[in-house]
Design an enzyme around this catalytic site. Sequence first.
Site, PDB file in Angstrom:
ATOM      1  N   LYS A 143       0.794  -1.224   0.000  1.00 34.01           N
ATOM      2  CA  LYS A 143       0.000   0.000   0.000  1.00 34.01           C
ATOM      3  C   LYS A 143       0.832   1.282   0.000  1.00 34.01           C
ATOM      4  CE  LYS A 143      -4.198  -1.903   2.015  1.00 34.01           C
ATOM      5  NZ  LYS A 143      -5.284  -1.687   2.976  1.00 34.01           N
TER       6      LYS A 143
ATOM      7  N   ASP B 183     -10.361   2.368   1.580  1.00 35.72           N
ATOM      8  CA  ASP B 183     -10.435   1.918   2.980  1.00 35.72           C
ATOM      9  C   ASP B 183     -10.840   3.079   3.882  1.00 35.72           C
ATOM     10  OD1 ASP B 183      -9.579  -0.722   2.492  1.00 35.72           O
ATOM     11  OD2 ASP B 183      -7.479  -0.132   2.586  1.00 35.72           O
TER      12      ASP B 183
ATOM     13  N   GLY C 119      -1.492  -1.471  15.330  1.00 39.16           N
ATOM     14  CA  GLY C 119      -0.991  -1.521  13.961  1.00 39.16           C
ATOM     15  C   GLY C 119      -0.422  -0.183  13.539  1.00 39.16           C
ATOM     16  N   SER C 120       0.482  -0.197  12.544  1.00 41.88           N
ATOM     17  CA  SER C 120       1.061   1.068  12.074  1.00 41.88           C
ATOM     18  C   SER C 120       1.433   1.009  10.599  1.00 41.88           C
ATOM     19  CB  SER C 120       2.313   1.420  12.901  1.00 41.88           C
ATOM     20  OG  SER C 120       3.290   0.385  12.817  1.00 41.88           O
ATOM     21  N   GLY C 121       0.850   0.054   9.852  1.00 43.45           N
ATOM     22  CA  GLY C 121       1.113  -0.061   8.426  1.00 43.45           C
ATOM     23  C   GLY C 121       0.167   0.783   7.593  1.00 43.45           C
ATOM     24  N   GLY C 122       0.077   0.455   6.291  1.00 40.54           N
ATOM     25  CA  GLY C 122      -0.737   1.242   5.375  1.00 40.54           C
ATOM     26  C   GLY C 122      -2.209   1.259   5.730  1.00 40.54           C
ATOM     27  N   MET C 123      -2.766   0.112   6.091  1.00 36.81           N
ATOM     28  CA  MET C 123      -4.172   0.067   6.467  1.00 36.81           C
ATOM     29  C   MET C 123      -4.400   0.825   7.772  1.00 36.81           C
ATOM     30  SD  MET C 123      -7.169  -0.921   5.596  1.00 36.81           S
ATOM     31  CE  MET C 123      -8.792  -1.365   6.223  1.00 36.81           C
TER      32      MET C 123
END
Length: 272
Positions: free
Chosen positions: A70, A106, A129-133
């Site tokens: 992402k 999203d 969490g800390s990613g793209g989503m």
Amino acid sequence: MPRPISRDTRLCMSLSGRPGNFGTRFQNYLYEALDLDFIYKAFTTRDLPAAIGGIRALGIRGSAVSMPFKEACIPLLDELDASASAIQSVNTIVADDGWLKGYNTDYSAVASLLESRAVPKDIRFALRGSGGMAKAVASAFRDSGYRHGGILARNPETGPALAAGCGYEWLAELGDTRPQMLVNVTPLGMEGGPEADTLAFSREQVEAAQWIFDVVALPVETPLILLARELGKPVITGAEVIVLQAVEQFVLYTGVRPEAELIERAAAYARG
């Protein structure tokens, strides 16, 4: 009888580290139901630049983008829609004559769910969490007026960066904190993954919470959602997110917005 594939059939696709069947079944069901000359296929890749180049060179109409691509795909695109540029995360690519534009459906799906479920704006939440989503979800919370939140992430770079960017607190561990809403935006509980049976939060933390939100879409009933239902907690599921964001992708690809009843039938088919 299904429409035959021809040289004029438009191809749409997805790029994911762990391709699933939901998007493929959902999109193709709608193409057939609406008699649209499109076909959809899921892919994974070990060569992202080549895959994005293929979208450009082969006239592929669009692509969904999932973990872990992402953010990595952004330098390979020509333009970002405001939905993606604001959070630097892309989940949809649309191609027009070789020009690739990135979107993030999203973000809009999560914002819509928070509004439709009337989650109180003054609630304190913790997002794992800390990613793209996670960027999309945290930004949807921020822009929807949620001011009291924490980003729970052990990564000492992406965790603090996401927290600072959204005006939230960074938490390496939840400790004794008991937020009123728990949000999982990690692969914990994902079907087929190495931690499919793992709870994203402890039972004690779930018991203390008022709302549970798990962005994992498969299985529909993740370990976290199952526990929340057992305890009588209101939930928002990844299955709800995936349908809303997939509809917006469909509209971007085809220019057609299906009726609500048809969307429900497509979602039921895709989960089957």
